[in-house]
Design a protein around this motif. Structure first.
Motif, mmCIF file in Angstrom:
data_model
loop_
_atom_site.group_PDB
_atom_site.id
_atom_site.type_symbol
_atom_site.label_atom_id
_atom_site.label_comp_id
_atom_site.label_asym_id
_atom_site.label_seq_id
_atom_site.Cartn_x
_atom_site.Cartn_y
_atom_site.Cartn_z
ATOM 1 N N ARG A 170 -58.222 10.780 -36.369
ATOM 2 C CA ARG A 170 -56.885 10.201 -36.530
ATOM 3 C C ARG A 170 -56.979 8.670 -35.755
ATOM 4 O O ARG A 170 -58.192 8.180 -35.853
ATOM 5 N N GLY A 171 -55.981 8.290 -35.226
ATOM 6 C CA GLY A 171 -55.927 6.858 -34.634
ATOM 7 C C GLY A 171 -55.311 5.917 -35.595
ATOM 8 O O GLY A 171 -55.235 4.565 -35.233
ATOM 9 N N TYR A 172 -54.667 6.216 -36.938
ATOM 10 C CA TYR A 172 -54.030 5.266 -37.577
ATOM 11 C C TYR A 172 -52.756 5.693 -37.951
ATOM 12 O O TYR A 172 -52.189 7.048 -37.598
ATOM 13 N N ARG A 218 -56.605 9.078 -31.167
ATOM 14 C CA ARG A 218 -57.750 9.307 -31.824
ATOM 15 C C ARG A 218 -58.940 10.001 -30.721
ATOM 16 O O ARG A 218 -59.818 10.533 -30.869
ATOM 17 N N PRO A 237 -61.015 12.368 -33.424
ATOM 18 C CA PRO A 237 -61.777 11.286 -33.965
ATOM 19 C C PRO A 237 -61.247 10.946 -35.372
ATOM 20 O O PRO A 237 -61.441 9.648 -35.643
ATOM 21 N N THR A 240 -56.555 2.033 -34.544
ATOM 22 C CA THR A 240 -57.759 2.415 -33.930
ATOM 23 C C THR A 240 -58.885 2.906 -34.877
ATOM 24 O O THR A 240 -59.962 3.042 -34.334
ATOM 25 N N ASN A 241 -58.572 3.053 -36.102
ATOM 26 C CA ASN A 241 -59.571 3.761 -36.940
ATOM 27 C C ASN A 241 -59.327 3.285 -38.350
ATOM 28 O O ASN A 241 -58.912 4.022 -39.325
#
Length: 573
Positions: free
Chosen positions: A56-58, A50, A54, A87-88
């Motif tokens: 991303r993160g999953y 992420r 921003p 995180t998302n």
């Protein structure tokens, strides 16, 4: 009693079997399908994803699974509850909506957020972590399900919350239903690691036909209103569900008899397991206590940079070859890394009938705050020895650059300071209040071990009378040991003391060791603090997650009563 809620699992980690979602949907009836994609290391990986993007993160693998199976789930009326949001969670929820629109499927999506405390890291005294996520409970998930969500996406909830949330929504449990919630926590703990509950990683695997273990089915639970459940799997799938498989998973990474979550504390010393038919184990009797006032927080921070090289030593004079390699390599390192750890794998067998069998691996692992110190110059120093070192010199891999590593640290903040928000399908944000009644968490008193019963003994491997499952909690190793008979359990509880553990595991000789008795499970839970250093991402240990510490312990020998030993116990003469 009303019909049970059938909850299945299709993922135990980020990277688990991609086909599991389809297998679980096609294998038999389900009400809810869960997926656990997160671990401390996974949060680090997703946090760095992420930071680069921003959006991303999953866990993107969940989207790929949904693309194949969302229509099938819709036709069968199965709802998803997954922590793949990482995180998302909001980003994944939106991606699921986009996917459903593209597929033309009417899918109601909601998500849970509030666990991400990174924007408040300085305020909360966390320093400068890469990720900072509180472990949330199941009431936010329940709110999403009650609002009609077909897919509920979360970030860092406790693994057990994936089962607790559907239980709350279906049975109407409140904050006072501690026994029921605690029972669901135990059930969630059994399901969370997927096929580890159906024969995977089982220490007594050799008691089952190989064909049965080739492709274990994923587990499911028939959850009842009182929090009890039957652990099982779809008919005709591989693997096995018995008291051993469920005991092994119950003991996995629990660090004591009190299993704490944000909704309750489950007393694992009250769990009872009984066979309920082929591939069916009833889990019941779990007592619950109020949750602790503090929420646990997973912190991941940049720890530095690392690299390693592995020398191959073949034939005789392995000790002398290792000494020469170490001296030459260390002399070539300028500057020397902040940490340089040497280890060997294998034993000298110069008369082996294969070259591989006659070889020992010598590993040099380095860590340093400075990337350049453990970069290509580090591994290149080993390559430059190729024509100037011990006879038979070669390495297992070409030189490579170093890599950054993270350090996991647990932290604790009052539950009242953690926002827990259910974002319903229509966008309504529902605040989930912290529990009104809490109790400080404390380990149960560990009684002094009972004296061992008199009688003749023989030196034999611990595995002759016990079984094991081990894992990690940061730098702490957790080892569950259990026996299959009451007599064996009584001996195990008396024999496995902290001093015994230190004697059997020399690497733990100077470390804090606690042994927690769990008589209902014929088990003891062994906690060794610091055995795994700073945790998996930073560890220079051969087995950084402690997954095989239990097997190492089972192979160690001690005096065991003859009455407990089977004829083929492998005892020493």
């Amino acid at each position: 009693m009303s019909a049970p809620l059938r909850i299945g699992n299709a993922s135990g980690f980020y990277g688990d079997r991609r086909a599991a979602v389809r297998e679980m949907l096609e294998g038999g009836p389900l009400d809810v399908l869960t997926g656990d994609y997160l671990a401390e290391l996974t949060m680090l990986i997703l946090g760095r994803d992420r930071a680069k993007d921003p959006a991303r993160g999953y866990a993107r693998t969940f989207l790929a699974q949904l693309e194949e199976c969302l229509g099938l789930a819709h036709d069968r009326g199965v709802r998803f509850v997954v922590n793949a949001g990482g995180t998302n969670p909001a980003g994944l929820a939106e991606a699921v909506r986009t996917l459903a629109d593209r597929l033309g499927l009417p899918t109601v999506v909601a998500h849970v957020e509030g666990d991400d405390l990174l924007p408040r890291a300085a305020e909360l005294g966390f320093g400068e972590p890469i990720t900072a996520n509180a472990y949330l409970g199941g009431f936010g998930i329940a709110a999403c399900l009650r609002a009609g969500a077909d897919v509920v996406v979360t970030g860092r909830v406790t693994d057990a919350s994936l089962v607790v949330g559907p239980g709350i929504a279906h049975f109407g449990w409140g904050r006072d239903d501690l026994d029921a919630v605690a029972g669901a926590m135990a059930v969630g703990h059994v399901l969370e690691c997927g096929t580890q509950a159906t024969g995977g990683n089982l220490s007594c695997f050799a008691e089952h036909p190989v064909e049965q273990l080739l492709h274990p089915g994923f587990p499911l639970a028939e959850l009842h209103a009182d929090g009890s459940a039957v652990i099982t799997k779809h008919p005709g799938t591989g693997g096995v569900v018995d008291v051993d498989t469920v005991t092994a998973q119950l003991l996995y990474e629990i660090t004591g008899a009190r299993y704490a979550g944000p909704d309750a504390v489950a007393r694992f010393d009250t769990v009872r397991l009984t066979l309920d038919g082929p591939d069916r184990v009833r889990l019941s009797g779990v007592r619950g206590e109020p949750p602790p006032p503090d929420a646990k927080v997973c912190l991941n921070a940049l720890g530095g940079h690392r690299n390693e090289v592995t020398f191959v030593l073949t034939g005789d004079r392995v000790g002398a070859k290792a000494a020469l390699a170490r001296a030459q390599f260390e002399a070539a390192l300028d500057p020397r890394p902040a940490e340089l750890v040497w280890s060997t794998v294998g034993v000298q067998r110069p008369d082996a009938d294969t070259e591989a069998g006659a070889s020992v691996l010598l590993r040099a692992q380095a860590t340093d705050p400075r990337a350049e110190v453990v970069g290509r110059a580090f591994s290149g120093a080993a390559v430059e020895m190729a024509l100037a070192s011990y006879p038979g010199f070669h390495l297992t891999a070409p030189p490579g650059g170093g890599s950054a590593y993270g350090v996991y640290t647990p932290a604790y903040v009052p539950q009242t300071t953690v926002p827990h928000v259910a974002v319903l399908p229509d966008g309504t944000r529902v605040d989930v209040p912290a529990p009104a009644v809490t109790s400080p968490l404390a380990d149960l008193p560990v009684p002094p071990p009972a004296p061992a019963a008199p009688g003749p003994t023989r030196r034999a491997p611990l595995g002759a009378v016990a079984r094991a499952r081990s894992g990690d909690k940061g730098g702490t190793a957790n080892i569950g040991l259990w026996a299959t008979t009451d007599e064996g359990a009584a001996w195990l509880a008396a024999a496995i003391t902290p001093d015994t553990v230190r004697a059997l595991l020399p690497e733990a000789a100077d470390l804090p060791v606690t042994v927690h008795p769990l008589p209902n499970l014929r088990a003891v839970d062994v906690v060794v603090e610091g055995l795994l250093g700073q945790g998996v991402a930073a560890s220079t240990r051969f087995d950084p997650q402690g997954k095989a510490v239990g097997e190492w312990l089972l192979g160690r020998t001690l005096e065991i009563p003859l009455r407990l030993l089977p004829p083929d116990d492998g005892a020493l003469p």
